[in-house]
Write an enzyme that holds these catalytic residues in place. Structure first.
Site, PDB file in Angstrom:
ATOM      1  N   GLY A 207      -8.348  46.347  42.280  1.00  0.00           N
ATOM      2  CA  GLY A 207      -8.566  47.439  41.331  1.00  0.00           C
ATOM      3  C   GLY A 207      -7.434  47.340  40.333  1.00  0.00           C
ATOM      4  O   GLY A 207      -6.295  47.636  40.673  1.00  0.00           O
ATOM      5  N   HIS A 208      -7.724  46.853  39.148  1.00  0.00           N
ATOM      6  CA  HIS A 208      -6.678  46.646  38.139  1.00  0.00           C
ATOM      7  C   HIS A 208      -6.810  47.707  37.052  1.00  0.00           C
ATOM      8  O   HIS A 208      -7.807  47.742  36.331  1.00  0.00           O
ATOM      9  CB  HIS A 208      -6.793  45.233  37.538  1.00  0.00           C
ATOM     10  CG  HIS A 208      -6.487  44.150  38.540  1.00  0.00           C
ATOM     11  ND1 HIS A 208      -6.489  42.814  38.241  1.00  0.00           N
ATOM     12  CD2 HIS A 208      -6.135  44.225  39.853  1.00  0.00           C
ATOM     13  CE1 HIS A 208      -6.163  42.116  39.320  1.00  0.00           C
ATOM     14  NE2 HIS A 208      -5.954  42.955  40.314  1.00  0.00           N
TER      15      HIS A 208
ATOM     16  N   LYS B 149      -0.648  44.768  37.735  1.00  0.00           N
ATOM     17  CA  LYS B 149      -1.100  43.530  37.078  1.00  0.00           C
ATOM     18  C   LYS B 149      -2.030  43.827  35.899  1.00  0.00           C
ATOM     19  O   LYS B 149      -1.893  43.243  34.832  1.00  0.00           O
ATOM     20  CB  LYS B 149      -1.825  42.627  38.103  1.00  0.00           C
ATOM     21  CG  LYS B 149      -0.931  42.189  39.259  1.00  0.00           C
ATOM     22  CD  LYS B 149      -1.692  41.398  40.301  1.00  0.00           C
ATOM     23  CE  LYS B 149      -2.663  42.209  41.125  1.00  0.00           C
ATOM     24  NZ  LYS B 149      -2.068  43.214  42.030  1.00  0.00           N
TER      25      LYS B 149
ATOM     26  N   GLN C  67      -4.514  40.970  44.167  1.00  0.00           N
ATOM     27  CA  GLN C  67      -3.715  41.250  45.376  1.00  0.00           C
ATOM     28  C   GLN C  67      -2.242  40.865  45.123  1.00  0.00           C
ATOM     29  O   GLN C  67      -1.790  40.942  43.996  1.00  0.00           O
ATOM     30  CB  GLN C  67      -4.272  40.522  46.607  1.00  0.00           C
ATOM     31  CG  GLN C  67      -5.608  41.068  47.109  1.00  0.00           C
ATOM     32  CD  GLN C  67      -6.809  40.595  46.328  1.00  0.00           C
ATOM     33  OE1 GLN C  67      -7.014  39.412  46.137  1.00  0.00           O
ATOM     34  NE2 GLN C  67      -7.627  41.506  45.872  1.00  0.00           N
TER      35      GLN C  67
ATOM     36  N   ASP D 177      -1.346  45.934  43.817  1.00  0.00           N
ATOM     37  CA  ASP D 177      -1.180  47.164  43.030  1.00  0.00           C
ATOM     38  C   ASP D 177       0.163  47.261  42.317  1.00  0.00           C
ATOM     39  O   ASP D 177       0.697  48.358  42.114  1.00  0.00           O
ATOM     40  CB  ASP D 177      -1.383  48.409  43.925  1.00  0.00           C
ATOM     41  CG  ASP D 177      -2.736  48.411  44.594  1.00  0.00           C
ATOM     42  OD1 ASP D 177      -3.673  47.851  44.005  1.00  0.00           O
ATOM     43  OD2 ASP D 177      -2.856  48.967  45.709  1.00  0.00           O
TER      44      ASP D 177
HETATM   45  P1  GDP Z   1      -2.887  46.282  39.967  1.00  0.00           P
HETATM   46  O1  GDP Z   1      -3.875  46.191  41.067  1.00  0.00           O
HETATM   47  O2  GDP Z   1      -1.707  45.397  40.179  1.00  0.00           O
HETATM   48  O3  GDP Z   1      -3.490  46.079  38.608  1.00  0.00           O
HETATM   49  O4  GDP Z   1      -2.318  47.766  40.003  1.00  0.00           O
HETATM   50  P2  GDP Z   1      -3.183  49.122  40.172  1.00  0.00           P
HETATM   51  O5  GDP Z   1      -3.879  49.386  38.893  1.00  0.00           O
HETATM   52  O6  GDP Z   1      -3.991  49.082  41.410  1.00  0.00           O
HETATM   53  O7  GDP Z   1      -2.040  50.167  40.464  1.00  0.00           O
HETATM   54  C1  GDP Z   1      -1.010  50.410  39.564  1.00  0.00           C
HETATM   55  C2  GDP Z   1      -1.040  51.903  39.192  1.00  0.00           C
HETATM   56  O8  GDP Z   1       0.166  52.244  38.546  1.00  0.00           O
HETATM   57  C3  GDP Z   1      -2.130  52.247  38.210  1.00  0.00           C
HETATM   58  O9  GDP Z   1      -2.535  53.567  38.453  1.00  0.00           O
HETATM   59  C4  GDP Z   1      -1.428  52.129  36.857  1.00  0.00           C
HETATM   60  O10 GDP Z   1      -2.035  52.940  35.870  1.00  0.00           O
HETATM   61  C5  GDP Z   1      -0.067  52.624  37.206  1.00  0.00           C
HETATM   62  N1  GDP Z   1       1.057  52.031  36.463  1.00  0.00           N
HETATM   63  C6  GDP Z   1       1.211  50.753  36.028  1.00  0.00           C
HETATM   64  N2  GDP Z   1       2.444  50.593  35.498  1.00  0.00           N
HETATM   65  C7  GDP Z   1       3.074  51.781  35.611  1.00  0.00           C
HETATM   66  C8  GDP Z   1       4.388  52.244  35.270  1.00  0.00           C
HETATM   67  O11 GDP Z   1       5.241  51.509  34.784  1.00  0.00           O
HETATM   68  N3  GDP Z   1       4.681  53.551  35.569  1.00  0.00           N
HETATM   69  C9  GDP Z   1       3.771  54.393  36.138  1.00  0.00           C
HETATM   70  N4  GDP Z   1       4.154  55.638  36.395  1.00  0.00           N
HETATM   71  N5  GDP Z   1       2.536  53.979  36.475  1.00  0.00           N
HETATM   72  C10 GDP Z   1       2.200  52.692  36.219  1.00  0.00           C
HETATM   73  P1  IMO Z   2      -5.118  44.480  43.695  1.00  0.00           P
HETATM   74  O1  IMO Z   2      -5.616  43.241  42.980  1.00  0.00           O
HETATM   75  C1  IMO Z   2      -3.780  46.342  47.373  1.00  0.00           C
HETATM   76  C2  IMO Z   2      -5.568  44.870  51.099  1.00  0.00           C
HETATM   77  C3  IMO Z   2      -6.446  45.847  51.853  1.00  0.00           C
HETATM   78  C4  IMO Z   2      -6.236  45.347  53.270  1.00  0.00           C
HETATM   79  C5  IMO Z   2      -6.150  43.838  53.098  1.00  0.00           C
HETATM   80  C6  IMO Z   2      -7.454  43.113  53.308  1.00  0.00           C
HETATM   81  O2  IMO Z   2      -5.655  45.737  43.147  1.00  0.00           O
HETATM   82  O3  IMO Z   2      -3.644  44.445  43.780  1.00  0.00           O
HETATM   83  P2  IMO Z   2      -9.758  42.898  52.028  1.00  0.00           P
HETATM   84  O4  IMO Z   2     -10.598  43.909  51.328  1.00  0.00           O
HETATM   85  O5  IMO Z   2      -9.242  41.825  51.121  1.00  0.00           O
HETATM   86  O6  IMO Z   2     -10.404  42.369  53.257  1.00  0.00           O
HETATM   87  O7  IMO Z   2      -8.476  43.717  52.559  1.00  0.00           O
HETATM   88  O8  IMO Z   2      -5.713  43.630  51.759  1.00  0.00           O
HETATM   89  N1  IMO Z   2      -5.938  44.663  49.691  1.00  0.00           N
HETATM   90  C7  IMO Z   2      -5.279  45.182  48.640  1.00  0.00           C
HETATM   91  N2  IMO Z   2      -4.221  46.021  48.608  1.00  0.00           N
HETATM   92  N3  IMO Z   2      -4.289  45.845  46.236  1.00  0.00           N
HETATM   93  C8  IMO Z   2      -5.314  44.973  46.256  1.00  0.00           C
HETATM   94  O9  IMO Z   2      -5.769  44.357  45.150  1.00  0.00           O
HETATM   95  C9  IMO Z   2      -5.892  44.635  47.510  1.00  0.00           C
HETATM   96  N4  IMO Z   2      -6.899  43.841  47.896  1.00  0.00           N
HETATM   97  C10 IMO Z   2      -6.920  43.857  49.225  1.00  0.00           C
HETATM   98  O10 IMO Z   2      -6.013  47.159  51.672  1.00  0.00           O
HETATM   99  O11 IMO Z   2      -4.997  45.793  53.750  1.00  0.00           O
HETATM  100 MG    MG Z   3      -4.886  47.479  42.386  1.00  0.00          MG
END
Ligand code: GDP
Ligand code: IMO
Ligand code: MG
Length: 419
Positions: A40-41, A16, A221, A13
């Site tokens: 979840g991207h 990415k 991840q 998270d």
């Molecule tokens: P990912 O899994 O690495 O793609 O990241 P996620 O989408 O799960 O989580 C990142 C969260 O932060 C999302 O809700 C994005 O919309 C948000 N986000 C990304 N970059 C920024 C930033 O620079 N500032 C803020 N406030 N939110 C951001």
């Molecule tokens: P993105 O790509 C954050 C965590 C889960 C759990 C562990 C194992 O959005 O960054 P799993 O479902 O793989 O068996 O879970 O890894 N986890 C993540 N945490 N971002 C993710 O993906 C994750 N994918 C798995 O919360 O602790």
């Molecule tokens: Mg994510």
């Protein structure tokens, strides 16, 4: 032409999805190399947020090809949902290919995941319950079902055999479940996958490299969730490190170019497991509230804490990161003081190495920085950033020995500063 890699340096998270979407205009191809719908991207443009689970984050740029690599595990139900949403937005999806060798998550994988977590009780991993662990177990156990099987003519036979094996395993657990709804959605999802080009992605990608196409490999991840190097057993089931891009796409190590390592200006983790700089105080709550730190896949509140240099140096080493990307810098806008852990005290002894026994008594030693108390969300030039933030960035660059090339100051595409 080399293949660049973008991967998470923390526990996932890191942002990415947003950054891949921002970088896509510089690339011809975006290829996901591991993980599945546990990811979840999120990416945002025109005030609309999109969340992708299986599909590479370059999909909104019609001119770029998106490939789901062999290292990915695909849940047809979730895949179809994603595609249906994208079709609603974009009309049609003509820029997505899927590897024959990617493994399929079948409904009983998800049930096995739930059963295994329930049986673990207090020691549960905090899995996203998307069936990731059981699917990779079947892959390495040489029982898995692959996308190529869909077009082999023996799909239903193979599916039934795997399902029967799982049903026998499920007898070990005390879990009630119903397969009917799942199975209907699964078979509809399989039809949805069939509409896309199912390819030998390793040949396709190596051909694209020969044609001098620019390719970005998108990780899911983060390195601290890597099956080998993460905080085992509280990890995911794939190799999230840079080497995972070679395995998950079928490319040679010598083809790797830039390695973009992405991290938040602080740390978060969702699920169980060690987190040395975790905060349980008002600062932690503030990070969660200001940063909207709730999971994009499960909605769970994310655990929050200060930046951890011990961990960052470790993952930069593992991945050979050549460029750093710092996201969510704006979340620190309202803090008077900000901390970075520079070393740990483990069982009373100070260390700068990431310890094997990460469950041990770890006390982070912090360096404190002055906050900037300025709204940076509308700044689009590095030189206009507050000096205290520049000091924070410079300190990280000097300590890690890698330059920060991008600073993200908000979730939108446009809130991105290229340094
Ligand atoms: P990912 O899994 O690495 O793609 O990241 P996620 O989408 O799960 O989580 C990142 C969260 O932060 C999302 O809700 C994005 O919309 C948000 N986000 C990304 N970059 C920024 C930033 O620079 N500032 C803020 N406030 N939110 C951001
Ligand atoms: P993105 O790509 C954050 C965590 C889960 C759990 C562990 C194992 O959005 O960054 P799993 O479902 O793989 O068996 O879970 O890894 N986890 C993540 N945490 N971002 C993710 O993906 C994750 N994918 C798995 O919360 O602790
Ligand atoms: Mg994510």
């Amino acid at each position: 032409m080399k293949v660049d890699v973008l991967l998470g340096l923390q526990w996932g998270d890191e942002g990415k999805g947003k950054i891949v979407d921002v970088l896509t205009p510089d690339y011809d191809v975006i290829a996901r190399f591991q993980g599945g719908p546990n990811a979840g991207h999120s990416l945002e443009f025109n005030h609309i947020k999109h969340v992708l689970h299986t599909i590479p984050s370059g999909i909104f740029h019609k001119e770029s090809l998106n490939i789901i690599g062999n290292g990915v595990v695909i849940d047809p139900i979730i895949f179809k949902n994603e595609i249906d949403k994208l079709v609603e937005i974009s009309g049609s999806i003509d820029n997505l290919y899927i590897s024959k060798k990617a493994h399929l998550i079948i409904p009983t994988h998800r049930i096995l995941d739930a059963a295994s977590e329930k049986a673990k009780g207090k020691t549960k991993i905090g899995s996203t319950l998307k069936g990731i662990g059981p699917t990779y177990m079947d892959k390495t156990g040489r029982n898995g079902l692959r996308v190529g099987d869909i077009i082999s003519g023996k799909f239903i036979e193979k599916y039934e055999a795997l399902k029967e094996k799982h049903l026998a395993m499920l007898k070990m657990y005390d879990l009630e479940f119903s397969l009917e709804d799942y199975e209907k959605g699964f078979l509809e999802g399989i039809e949805s996958i069939k509409k896309f080009k199912i390819i030998d992605s390793e040949f396709e990608i190596n051909d694209l490299i020969k044609q001098d196409k620019k390719i970005l490999a998108e990780g899911a991840q983060g390195t601290l969730l890597d099956i080998d190097f993460g905080s085992y057993p509280f990890v995911t089931s794939s190799n999230t490190v840079c080497a995972g891009a070679c395995i998950g796409l079928g490319i040679a190590p010598s083809t790797i170019g830039e390695v973009h390592g992405i991290f938040k200006a602080y740390c978060t983790r969702v699920g169980s497991g060690p987190f040395p700089t975790e905060l349980f105080d008002a600062d932690g709550d503030k990070l969660r509230n200001v940063g909207h730190e709730f999971g994009a896949t499960t909605g769970r509140p994310r655990r929050c804490g200060w930046m951890d240099l011990v961990a960052l140096k470790y993952v930069v080493m593992l991945n050979g990161v050549t460029r750093l990307i710092m996201t969510k810098s704006d979340v620190l806008d309202g803090f008077d003081s900000i901390k970075i852990a520079t070393s740990y005290k483990v069982n009373g002894e100070e260390t700068i190495n990431f310890p094997y026994e990460i469950e041990a008594e770890i006390e982070p030693i912090y360096k404190e920085f002055k906050g900037w108390n300025t709204d940076i969300t509308n700044i689009n030039n590095y030189k206009d950033l507050p000096n205290n933030l520049k000091t924070y960035i410079k300190y990280i660059e000097d300590e890690v020995g890698v330059p920060v090339s991008i600073i993200s100051v908000g979730p939108d595409r446009n809130q991105t500063i290229i340094k």
